[in-house]
Design a protein around this motif. Structure first.
Motif, PDB file in Angstrom:
ATOM      1  N   PHE A  29      53.114  44.411  33.705  1.00 27.33           N
ATOM      2  CA  PHE A  29      52.719  45.530  34.563  1.00 27.33           C
ATOM      3  C   PHE A  29      53.148  45.293  36.007  1.00 27.33           C
ATOM      4  CE2 PHE A  29      49.654  46.566  31.120  1.00 27.33           C
ATOM      5  CZ  PHE A  29      49.986  47.905  30.962  1.00 27.33           C
ATOM      6  N   TYR A  30      53.059  44.056  36.452  1.00 24.17           N
ATOM      7  CA  TYR A  30      53.475  43.729  37.820  1.00 24.17           C
ATOM      8  C   TYR A  30      54.990  43.858  37.961  1.00 24.17           C
ATOM      9  CZ  TYR A  30      53.957  41.125  42.170  1.00 24.17           C
ATOM     10  OH  TYR A  30      54.271  40.745  43.447  1.00 24.17           O
ATOM     11  N   ALA A  31      55.731  43.352  37.007  1.00 24.03           N
ATOM     12  CA  ALA A  31      57.194  43.418  37.052  1.00 24.03           C
ATOM     13  C   ALA A  31      57.695  44.860  37.039  1.00 24.03           C
ATOM     14  CB  ALA A  31      57.796  42.644  35.874  1.00 24.03           C
ATOM     15  N   MET A  32      56.955  45.726  36.367  1.00 22.77           N
ATOM     16  CA  MET A  32      57.347  47.129  36.278  1.00 22.77           C
ATOM     17  C   MET A  32      56.748  47.964  37.426  1.00 22.77           C
ATOM     18  SD  MET A  32      59.325  47.047  33.727  1.00 22.77           S
ATOM     19  CE  MET A  32      59.634  48.763  33.486  1.00 22.77           C
ATOM     20  N   SER A  33      56.143  47.281  38.400  1.00 27.45           N
ATOM     21  CA  SER A  33      55.525  47.911  39.582  1.00 27.45           C
ATOM     22  C   SER A  33      54.427  48.915  39.212  1.00 27.45           C
ATOM     23  CB  SER A  33      56.581  48.591  40.444  1.00 27.45           C
ATOM     24  OG  SER A  33      57.507  47.645  40.909  1.00 27.45           O
ATOM     25  N   LYS A  34      53.717  48.628  38.149  1.00 27.88           N
ATOM     26  CA  LYS A  34      52.599  49.483  37.743  1.00 27.88           C
ATOM     27  C   LYS A  34      51.295  49.067  38.410  1.00 27.88           C
ATOM     28  CE  LYS A  34      55.062  51.959  34.969  1.00 27.88           C
ATOM     29  NZ  LYS A  34      55.397  53.329  35.321  1.00 27.88           N
ATOM     30  N   ILE A  35      51.257  47.813  38.910  1.00 24.01           N
ATOM     31  CA  ILE A  35      50.121  47.341  39.692  1.00 24.01           C
ATOM     32  C   ILE A  35      50.660  46.715  40.979  1.00 24.01           C
ATOM     33  CG2 ILE A  35      48.519  47.027  37.769  1.00 24.01           C
ATOM     34  CD1 ILE A  35      49.165  44.065  37.747  1.00 24.01           C
ATOM     35  N   THR A  36      49.850  46.763  42.017  1.00 23.27           N
ATOM     36  CA  THR A  36      50.268  46.263  43.328  1.00 23.27           C
ATOM     37  C   THR A  36      50.132  44.740  43.398  1.00 23.27           C
ATOM     38  OG1 THR A  36      48.058  46.416  44.271  1.00 23.27           O
ATOM     39  CG2 THR A  36      49.449  48.396  44.420  1.00 23.27           C
ATOM     40  N   ASP A  37      50.655  44.166  44.472  1.00 23.91           N
ATOM     41  CA  ASP A  37      50.516  42.732  44.705  1.00 23.91           C
ATOM     42  C   ASP A  37      49.037  42.335  44.735  1.00 23.91           C
ATOM     43  OD1 ASP A  37      53.266  42.601  44.968  1.00 23.91           O
ATOM     44  OD2 ASP A  37      53.238  42.410  47.149  1.00 23.91           O
ATOM     45  N   GLU A  38      48.259  43.121  45.447  1.00 28.37           N
ATOM     46  CA  GLU A  38      46.833  42.828  45.579  1.00 28.37           C
ATOM     47  C   GLU A  38      46.122  42.906  44.227  1.00 28.37           C
ATOM     48  OE1 GLU A  38      42.879  44.602  47.806  1.00 28.37           O
ATOM     49  OE2 GLU A  38      44.845  45.154  48.583  1.00 28.37           O
ATOM     50  N   GLU A  39      46.418  43.943  43.447  1.00 25.74           N
ATOM     51  CA  GLU A  39      45.805  44.082  42.122  1.00 25.74           C
ATOM     52  C   GLU A  39      46.211  42.922  41.210  1.00 25.74           C
ATOM     53  OE1 GLU A  39      45.491  48.955  41.783  1.00 25.74           O
ATOM     54  OE2 GLU A  39      47.408  47.961  41.366  1.00 25.74           O
ATOM     55  N   TYR A  40      47.468  42.554  41.265  1.00 28.13           N
ATOM     56  CA  TYR A  40      47.962  41.448  40.435  1.00 28.13           C
ATOM     57  C   TYR A  40      47.227  40.151  40.788  1.00 28.13           C
ATOM     58  CZ  TYR A  40      51.101  38.042  38.345  1.00 28.13           C
ATOM     59  OH  TYR A  40      51.624  36.986  37.609  1.00 28.13           O
TER      60      TYR A  40
END
Length: 64
Positions: A29-40
């Motif tokens: 999800f992080y790699a696909m930019s579905k969640i933000t840095d902060e959420e990750y």
């Protein structure tokens, strides 16, 4: 409902047997930019917290 909230619910319910399984989902999800840095970051810390507790509980039951 936001993806990050759904992921948090999955983590809290310990849906996955191994920490690596949910961490791989977060990575995708992080790699696909579905969640933000902060959420990750928040979710990764939550995985560590929840799945470390689970590991401690298992070790205690085994008497180690």
């Amino acid at each position: 409902m936001q993806i990050s909230k759904l992921l948090e619910n999955l983590i809290n319910k310990k849906l996955y047997e191994k920490k690596e399984e949910i961490q791989n989902k977060l990575d995708v999800f992080y790699a696909m930019s579905k969640i933000t840095d902060e959420e990750y970051t928040t979710l990764t810390l939550k995985v560590e917290e929840v799945y470390t507790e689970q590991q401690i509980e298992l070790l205690e039951r085994e008497g180690k």
